[in-house]
Design an enzyme around this catalytic site. Structure first.
Site, PDB file in Angstrom:
ATOM      1  N   LYS A 196       0.924   4.765   6.773  1.00  0.00           N
ATOM      2  CA  LYS A 196       0.423   5.561   5.658  1.00  0.00           C
ATOM      3  C   LYS A 196       1.059   6.947   5.709  1.00  0.00           C
ATOM      4  CE  LYS A 196      -2.710   2.305   4.800  1.00  0.00           C
ATOM      5  NZ  LYS A 196      -2.646   1.411   3.625  1.00  0.00           N
TER       6      LYS A 196
ATOM      7  N   SER B 235       0.799  -1.231   0.000  1.00  0.00           N
ATOM      8  CA  SER B 235       0.000   0.000   0.000  1.00  0.00           C
ATOM      9  C   SER B 235       0.829   1.278   0.000  1.00  0.00           C
ATOM     10  CB  SER B 235      -0.950   0.012   1.201  1.00  0.00           C
ATOM     11  OG  SER B 235      -0.241   0.180   2.409  1.00  0.00           O
TER      12      SER B 235
END
Length: 248
Positions: A104, A43
């Protein structure tokens, strides 16, 4: 014989004492200073690759109960609190299931408005700068190859960072406008079309108390082409060029 038994008993006590002291120091170091994490998913490609191992600074944003093993410290919110900046790559506990760590990039801070329109990111109504730098192929989860475009992206008050997009028409390339509440943050993965992040109801806004720390440096990386026992293949498995790389 008795003297020998006493000597063995004392030696065992000293060994146990040494192990306890060493273990305590390791726990304190991981809780207060740096903790190692590994990257299990794609990701955050291209910034972080599957098989990267990195150090996260625990002191960067202060401490919450999630900074410590098993959440044993009775901290309600945060202590020694320091605000993160847009663009930081951060490890946090997933809201609703705090046993899971996510990593993230921070996109929105409290009171920001965030929206994606036709693949373009808007922060407080201003479109992020996005410059195409490369086109390549990656294997999809179904085994086939998929084209990805790499960009350098920049918000108004940050440095450039790298992202990839498979298209500008994927489900999360057009979103509602998100208003970031107080004491929460909005995160997105750099692999924009393959990231479960704040654009999804599964993650949503991340409370300040869930922040663990800032990703700082890659200390080891491998591509999983060799097992730990296949030492003759290590030179092809280890990504030497990534070791010591700062995370931006």
């Amino acid at each position: 014989m008795t003297a020998l038994k006493n000597k063995e008993k004392n030696s065992f006590k000293e060994l146990l004492k040494t192990l306890l002291v060493a273990g305590s120091i390791a726990v304190i170091f991981r809780s207060i200073f740096f903790e190692p994490f590994n990257i299990p998913s794609g990701s955050m490609i291209p910034t972080l690759l599957v098989g990267d191992y990195l150090f996260v600074s625990k002191y960067s944003y202060g401490y919450s109960k999630y900074s410590f093993p098993f959440g044993i410290m009775p901290i309600k919110n945060r202590v020694l609190d320091s605000s993160p900046k847009r663009g930081d790559v951060i490890v946090f506990r997933k809201p609703g299931d705090e046993s899971i760590d996510y990593i993230k990039r921070l996109i929105g801070i409290p009171n920001d408005t965030i929206q994606v329109k036709k693949g373009m990111l808007y922060v407080n109504g201003k479109r992020a700068t996005r410059v195409k730098t490369n086109i390549g192929y990656m294997k999809s989860v179904y085994g086939g190859e998929k084209i990805f475009v790499q960009y350098k992206e920049k918000f108004e008050d940050t440095n450039f960072h790298n992202i990839i997009e498979s298209s500008d028409t994927d489900p999360f390339d057009d979103t509602i406008q998100f208003k970031v509440p107080e004491d929460t943050f909005f995160f997105m993965g750099d692999n924009r079309d393959n990231s479960r992040d704040s654009r999804t109801s599964e993650v949503g806004f991340v409370p300040k108390k869930n922040l663990i720390g800032k990703a700082q440096i890659i200390f080891f990386s491998h591509n999983s082409s060799a097992s730990i026992f296949e030492f003759w293949k290590w030179h092809k498995s280890i990504r030497f060029s990534r070791i010591g790389k700062a995370i931006e």
